[in-house]
Write a protein that holds these residues in place. Structure first.
Motif, PDB file in Angstrom:
ATOM      1  N   TYR A 235      39.263  47.847  51.226  1.00 31.25           N
ATOM      2  CA  TYR A 235      38.549  47.742  49.908  1.00 31.25           C
ATOM      3  C   TYR A 235      36.922  47.912  50.297  1.00 31.25           C
ATOM      4  CZ  TYR A 235      42.603  44.724  49.199  1.00 31.25           C
ATOM      5  OH  TYR A 235      43.790  43.662  48.798  1.00 31.25           O
ATOM      6  N   ASP A 236      36.768  48.106  48.512  1.00 30.49           N
ATOM      7  CA  ASP A 236      35.563  49.045  48.454  1.00 30.49           C
ATOM      8  C   ASP A 236      34.313  47.727  48.376  1.00 30.49           C
ATOM      9  OD1 ASP A 236      32.796  50.445  47.666  1.00 30.49           O
ATOM     10  OD2 ASP A 236      33.887  52.074  46.943  1.00 30.49           O
TER      11      ASP A 236
ATOM     12  N   HIS B 216      28.945  45.609  42.618  1.00 30.02           N
ATOM     13  CA  HIS B 216      28.812  46.546  41.445  1.00 30.02           C
ATOM     14  C   HIS B 216      29.890  46.120  40.282  1.00 30.02           C
ATOM     15  CE1 HIS B 216      26.419  49.396  38.715  1.00 30.02           C
ATOM     16  NE2 HIS B 216      27.973  49.893  38.566  1.00 30.02           N
ATOM     17  N   LEU B 217      30.570  46.247  40.553  1.00 28.35           N
ATOM     18  CA  LEU B 217      31.755  45.533  38.895  1.00 28.35           C
ATOM     19  C   LEU B 217      31.382  43.749  38.677  1.00 28.35           C
ATOM     20  CD1 LEU B 217      34.731  47.684  39.225  1.00 28.35           C
ATOM     21  CD2 LEU B 217      33.437  47.731  38.006  1.00 28.35           C
ATOM     22  N   LEU B 218      30.580  43.369  39.990  1.00 25.71           N
ATOM     23  CA  LEU B 218      30.516  42.004  39.041  1.00 25.71           C
ATOM     24  C   LEU B 218      29.126  41.437  39.056  1.00 25.71           C
ATOM     25  CD1 LEU B 218      33.553  40.210  41.624  1.00 25.71           C
ATOM     26  CD2 LEU B 218      33.303  40.642  39.618  1.00 25.71           C
TER      27      LEU B 218
ATOM     28  N   ILE C 216      29.330  38.527  47.539  1.00 27.02           N
ATOM     29  CA  ILE C 216      30.787  39.457  48.546  1.00 27.02           C
ATOM     30  C   ILE C 216      30.790  39.495  50.007  1.00 27.02           C
ATOM     31  CG2 ILE C 216      31.671  41.901  48.329  1.00 27.02           C
ATOM     32  CD1 ILE C 216      32.120  40.500  45.943  1.00 27.02           C
ATOM     33  N   LEU C 217      31.827  39.265  51.106  1.00 27.24           N
ATOM     34  CA  LEU C 217      31.535  39.610  52.116  1.00 27.24           C
ATOM     35  C   LEU C 217      33.110  40.252  51.935  1.00 27.24           C
ATOM     36  CD1 LEU C 217      30.891  38.886  54.911  1.00 27.24           C
ATOM     37  CD2 LEU C 217      32.173  36.836  54.522  1.00 27.24           C
ATOM     38  N   GLY C 218      32.534  41.064  52.716  1.00 23.70           N
ATOM     39  CA  GLY C 218      33.468  42.417  52.896  1.00 23.70           C
ATOM     40  C   GLY C 218      33.515  43.292  54.504  1.00 23.70           C
TER      41      GLY C 218
ATOM     42  N   ALA D 291      35.467  59.260  43.675  1.00 28.07           N
ATOM     43  CA  ALA D 291      37.251  58.066  44.081  1.00 28.07           C
ATOM     44  C   ALA D 291      36.432  57.282  43.224  1.00 28.07           C
ATOM     45  CB  ALA D 291      37.295  57.570  45.882  1.00 28.07           C
ATOM     46  N   ALA D 292      36.268  56.235  43.354  1.00 22.60           N
ATOM     47  CA  ALA D 292      35.844  55.018  41.805  1.00 22.60           C
ATOM     48  C   ALA D 292      34.363  55.336  41.843  1.00 22.60           C
ATOM     49  CB  ALA D 292      35.354  53.228  43.381  1.00 22.60           C
TER      50      ALA D 292
END
Length: 158
Positions: A31-32, A38-40, A47-49, A125-126
């Protein structure tokens, strides 16, 4: 985006008030995380990614004053600072504090963190439909290394 819808329903139901703990969204490497953050933006989420091990991050750009003091020839200051490469420990901050903890299953676990890092985003991409340049999405990178795995496998940093 499903995550945004869930967060908005939570806030509409009375959650996410100032002082409440934030909603933690955990994402795997597929997942990006910067795009999701950014969107949230502006919502009560963290965000933990997990990022790919070949990802290159950037430090903040130097201020105009710092840039002009270091670069007497002038010119335009850069948009991004020096590189931080996950697989190259020489790009990390020198004398970075570590947290070392003994564990039952992994023996010694060592954690390091670097703040104010961001990926250098490109118009792919996104970010194709975005007007203007891609944003700078800063965050903290944490690296965890364990001494051994209970399975006996190779213990790569996470």
């Amino acid at each position: 985006m499903q995550i945004r819808e869930v967060v908005e329903r939570f806030v509409a139901a009375g959650g996410g008030k100032p002082g409440d703990p934030g909603i933690v969204v955990v994402l795997d490497a597929g997942y990006d995380a910067p795009r999701t953050a950014h969107l949230l933006d502006g919502r009560p989420v963290e965000i933990l990614g997990r990022l790919r091990s070949d990802r290159v991050m950037r430090r903040p750009a130097p201020s105009r004053e710092e840039f002009h003091l270091a670069n007497r020839r002038g010119g335009r200051p850069p948009e991004h600072g020096r590189e931080f490469v996950f697989g190259d420990p020489t790009t990390g901050a020198p004398n970075r504090p570590n947290t070392v903890t003994g564990t039952r299953l992994f023996e010694k676990a060592t954690a390091q963190a670097w703040e104010q890092l961001h990926p250098r985003l490109t118009r792919r991409a996104a970010w194709l439909d975005r007007e203007g340049p891609p944003p700078i999405v800063e965050g903290t990178v944490t690296r965890l290394v364990v001494q051994m795995l209970p399975s006996g496998g190779i213990n790569k940093p996470v």
